[in-house]
Write an enzyme that holds these catalytic residues in place. Structure first.
Site, mmCIF file in Angstrom:
data_model
loop_
_atom_site.group_PDB
_atom_site.id
_atom_site.type_symbol
_atom_site.label_atom_id
_atom_site.label_comp_id
_atom_site.label_asym_id
_atom_site.label_seq_id
_atom_site.Cartn_x
_atom_site.Cartn_y
_atom_site.Cartn_z
ATOM 1 C CD GLU A 397 -4.565 -10.315 -6.023
ATOM 2 O OE1 GLU A 397 -4.560 -11.085 -7.011
ATOM 3 O OE2 GLU A 397 -5.585 -9.739 -5.633
ATOM 4 C CG HIS A 464 -13.461 -11.420 2.209
ATOM 5 N ND1 HIS A 464 -14.010 -12.430 1.450
ATOM 6 C CD2 HIS A 464 -13.210 -10.408 1.335
ATOM 7 C CE1 HIS A 464 -14.096 -12.033 0.195
ATOM 8 N NE2 HIS A 464 -13.621 -10.820 0.089
#
Ligand SMILES: Cc1ncc(C[n+]2csc(CCOP(=O)(O)OP(=O)(O)O)c2C)c(N)n1
Ligand SMILES: [Mg+2]
Length: 658
Positions: A397, A464
Site C-alpha cells: 500500500e 475488515h
C-alpha cells in the site's frame, strides 16, 4: 584513483569538474554562515559530490530526478539560480516553499526536481509513478531517485523496487552508501555484503560504482541511461562513498573512527579529479583559479540577493488558501434518465464513466484487474480500458500511494483502491505526509483518489470493519467524502476524480449490496461541502453520514412522532457546517450519530462548533453517539452492541424528551 577518459571530450571533462566545484564551494560558504547562525540545519554532501553531479549530468533536462538531503549537486547541476536556493534555506518567499519547509524539502517542476519528505522512503515509490507515466506515454525517459544506505531498511525501499521490477519501470535507484545513517554504521543497518546484491532478489540488474570517481559515475550512469531509454527496466546502483561530516552539522562525527576518515579523505572526489585534470593538461592552475573566482562571485552576489530579501510575513488567508489546490468545480447536471441500482453499481459506473472521460486516469489496487476487485467494482474494466490503466498491484500500500503521487506529478490522475479501508494503515505515511502536504509545501497537486471500502455490521472483525475517516479528517490537505446513497456516491466520486486534491473516498461495504437508489445513467457531478437535508422537522436535528444515515432513517421511521431534521453530511472535509447551524438554530437540539468510536471523531468537532456558534439557540446539551471504545468485534452479539445503532434510538428519545 584511476580515471578512464573513454570518449569524453575536454569540455565534458571540465564540466564535470565545474559541476562538483560549485556545490563544494557553496557548502563551504554555508558552513561559515551556519556557524554565524545565519542559516538553520545543514546536511553536508562534502565528499559525495561526484554522485549527485555525475548522475544529474547523465540525465536529460526533461528527465525527473528525486534527490535526498545530501544532493546539493543535483540542484546546482540543474542550474537553479543560487539566490533561490539561498532564499529557500532562509525560509524566504523566493525560495521554493515560501518559508513553509526547510532545506532540500521541495520540488520544482521547472527544473524537474522532486525533493524529499523527511521520511525518506516514499521518494522511491514516487519515482515509480513518474516512470510509469513516462512509460505509458511512450516517452523514452529515465527517472533517477536517491536514497542513503540507511533508508534502504525502510519497507518503502523494498516495495518500490519490487513494483519497478514487476512493472519494468525505467527507474535508476541510486543508493549512496556513505557508511553511516546518522550514527549507525552499515554493519548495524544491514547484514549483506553489498546492497547491490539485493537486486537479484527483486529480479533486476545492479551495479556497484565507485561514488568518489566522477568519471566512473558519469560514464557508467550515462551508458545505463541510454540502455534503459531503449529498453525500459529498473536498475539498482550502489555508490560506495563516505560521509565526511556529521549527519547534520550540529551532531558531529565523534563516533566515526579517525582511520576511516583519513582513508576516505584521500579519496576526495574533487581534489583527486583536479590533480588528474592538471596532470593531463586538460585544465591549468590558472583556469581553476579563475573558475573559483567566478563561482565565488556568483555565490556572493546571490547571497546578497537572498539576505536583502525581507523575511516572510504571515498572511492567514494566504496560508489557509494554499493548503489545497484551487479546484474550479464544474457542475454537470444529471440528465433525467434514471435507473434503480445498488450502491456498488453506482460506484462502478462513476469509475467507468470517469475512465472514459479522463484518458490520463489510472486505477491501481490489489486484484482489481481481471478479477475485478474483491467487491467486483472494476469487473470488466480490463476489457474496456486494458491492463495498463487498470493495474493489479503487489501487496504494498505504501509504495502504491507514492506511485499514485508520482503519476500525478507527471501529469496523470490516479485512483487507488484499498482492498479494505483497514489496510490504509500500511499506506498511511505517504497519504498524510506526502499527498496531504505537497501543495502547501511546494505548490504541487496530488491528483489522487483513495477508495476506501469501510465499515462494520458485516461480521468481519477488527481488521475488515473499521471506519477510519477520523485518521484523515484530522490532517489538513486531504478531502474526505463519505456518501450514503448510490446517486451521491456516483456524483461525488466523479467530482473526487476531477478534483486535483487528494481525496479519501469512503464506501461503506454494508451499503454496497443492500442499498438501492435511482441513479442518473449518464455522467454527472455533485459538489463537495454540501450536506443533504433528507427530512425536515422542527424539534430536533439529527446529523450523520454513511451507514449512520440509514440507521437514523430507520429509527426515525419507527418513531413518526419525532419531527426531526435529518442532515446527511456527504463530505466531511469540506464540512457543510452552515447547514448544521441553520438546522440547529431552528430546532434547538442536536444529536450526532457516527459509526466510528466516539472519542476524537468528527461528531466531537461538530458538537464543539455548534457550542461555539449556536450556544444561545440550544435547548439541551449536544449529544454524540458512536461505537463502543473497543476494536470492532467479530461475533454478532458483540458487534451489534459495539455499533451505535441501538444506543442511538434511546439517546434520540432522551434528547427529544429533554
Ligand atoms: C522515517 C524516518 N525515520 C528516521 C528519520 C531520522 N533520520 C533522518 S536521516 C537519517 C539517517 C539516514 O541515513 P541514510 O539513509 O544512510 O542517509 P545519509 O544521511 O547517510 O545520507 C535518519 C535516521 C527520518 N527522517 N525518517
Ligand atoms: Mg548513509
Amino acid at each position: 584513483m584511476r580515471y578512464h577518459i573513454g570518449d569524453l571530450d575536454h569540455q565534458k571533462l571540465r564540466d564535470l569538474y565545474l559541476g562538483m566545484l560549485k556545490p563544494r564551494m557553496i557548502e563551504e560558504k554555508m558552513l561559515i554562515l551556519l556557524r554565524q547562525g545565519k542559516i538553520s540545519k545543514w546536511f553536508s554532501g562534502i565528499g559525495q559530490e561526484a554522485i549527485s553531479v555525475g548522475v544529474t549530468q547523465a540525465l536529460k533536462a526533461e528527465e525527473y530526478i528525486l534527490p535526498m538531503h545530501r544532493n546539493l549537486g543535483v540542484f546546482t547541476s540543474r542550474n537553479i539560480p543560487l539566490h533561490r536556493l539561498f532564499s529557500q534555506w532562509q525560509g524566504k518567499r523566493s525560495g521554493f516553499t515560501q518559508g513553509r519547509d526547510r532545506s532540500f524539502h521541495f520540488g520544482t517542476q521547472e527544473y524537474k526536481i522532486v525533493g524529499m519528505i523527511s521520511h525518506l522512503g516514499p521518494q522511491l515509490g514516487v519515482a515509480d509513478g513518474i516512470a510509469l507515466a513516462d512509460l505509458l506515454g511512450r516517452k523514452k525517459r529515465v527517472t533517477a531517485v536517491f536514497t542513503g544506505e540507511g533508508a534502504t531498511s525502510e519497507g518503502d525501499f523494498h516495495e518500490a523496487l519490487n513494483i519497478a521490477s514487476v512493472w519494468n519501470l525505467p527507474v535508476l535507484f541510486c543508493i549512496e552508501n556513505n557508511g553511516y545513517g546518522l550514527s549507525t554504521p552499515t554493519n548495524e543497518q544491514y547484514n549483506c555484503e553489498n546492497l547491490a546484491d539485493r537486486a537479484k532478489g527483486y529480479g533486476m540488474e545492479s551495479r556497484i560504482i565507485d561514488g568518489n570517481n566522477i568519471l566512473e559515475v558519469y560514464t557508467k550512469v550515462d551508458e545505463l541511461c541510454k540502455a534503459m531509454r531503449k529498453r525500459p527496466r529498473p536498475m539498482l546502483l550502489e555508490f560506495k562513498t563516505f560521509r565526511m561530516r556529521g549527519h547534520e552539522e550540529a551532531s558531529g562525527t565523534k563516533y566515526v573512527p579517525e582511520k576511516l576518515m583519513d582513508k576516505w579523505a584521500k579519496k576526495d572526489p574533487i581534489a583527486n579529479y583536479e590533480s588528474f585534470l592538471l596532470e593531463e593538461n586538460i585544465i591549468s592552475q590558472g583556469e581553476i583559479e579563475k573558475l573559483k573566482e567566478e563561482i565565488s562571485e556568483e555565490i556572493n552576489e546571490n547571497l546578497k540577493m537572498a539576505f536583502d530579501e525581507s523575511p516572510v510575513s504571515f498572511d492567514e488567508t494566504k496560508e489557509l488558501n494554499e493548503v489545497y489546490q484551487y479546484f474550479d468545480y464544474q457542475h454537470i447536471e444529471p440528465i433525467e434518465e434514471l435507473e434503480n441500482i445498488r450502491f456498488v453499481d453506482a460506484i462502478s459506473q462513476g469509475l467507468e464513466q470517469s475512465m472514459y472521460r479522463h484518458n490520463e486516469l489510472i486505477i491501481m489496487g490489489q486484484d482489481i484487474a481481471d478479477y475485478g476487485g474483491v467487491f467486483k467494482i472494476t469487473e470488466g474494466f480490463t476489457s474496456k480500458f486494458g491492463k495498463s490503466r487498470v493495474r493489479n498491484t503487489p501487496i504494498c500500500e505504501s509504495a502504491i500511494v507514492s506511485t499514485a503521487m508520482g503519476l500525478s506529478i507527471n501529469g496523470m490522475k490516479a485512483v487507488v483502491e484499498m482492498q479494505f479501508a483497514d489496510f490504509v494503515s500500511s499506506g498511511f505515511n505517504p497519504i498524510v505526509n506526502y499527498l496531504a502536504k505537497v501543495h502547501y509545501r511546494w505548490n504541487e497537486k496530488a491528483d489522487v483518489v483513495i477508495r476506501m471500502p469501510c465499515g462494520g455490521g458485516v461480521g468481519a472483525g477488527p481488521f475488515h470493519s473499521q471506519t477510519n475517516e477520523a485518521w484523515f479528517t484530522k490532517t489538513p490537505g486531504l478531502k474526505v467524502v463519505y456518501p450514503a446513497f448510490p446517486a451521491d456516491a456516483k456524483g461525488l466520486l466523479n467530482t473526487a476524480i476531477n478534483d486535483p486534491n487528494p481525496v479519501l473516498f469512503f464506501e461503506h461495504k454494508g451499503l454496497y449490496r443492500s442499498v438501492y437508489g435511482d441513479v442518473p445513467k449518464d455522467y454527472y457531478t455533485l459538489p463537495f461541502g454540501k450536506a443533504n437535508l433528507l427530512r425536515t422537522g422542527n424539534s430536533i436535528t439529527v446529523v450523520s453520514y454513511g451507514a449512520g444515515v440509514h440507521w437514523a432513517m430507520e429509527v426515525l421511521e419507527k418513531h413518526p412522532n419525532i419531527d426531526a431534521d435529518l442532515v446527511d453530511l456527504r463530505t466531511l472535509q469540506p464540512l457543510d457546517m452552515d447547514t448544521v447551524f441553520t438546522s440547529v438554530k431552528k430546532t434547538g437540539k442536536l444529536i450526532i450519530l457516527q459509526e466510528d468510536t466516539l472519542f476524537g471523531g468528527i461528531a466531537s468537532d461538530i458538537s464543539a462548533m455548534v457550542m461555539e456558534e449556536c450556544f444561545q439557540y440550544l435547548d439541551a446539551p449536544v449529544k454524540r453517539v458512536g461505537s463502543l471504545e473497543t476494536p470492532v468485534p467479530f461475533a454478532k452479539a458483540l458487534e451489534e452492541n459495539y455499533l451505535p445503532k441501538q444506543r442511538f434510538e434511546s439517546e434520540l428519545l432522551n434528547l427529544y424528551a429533554y
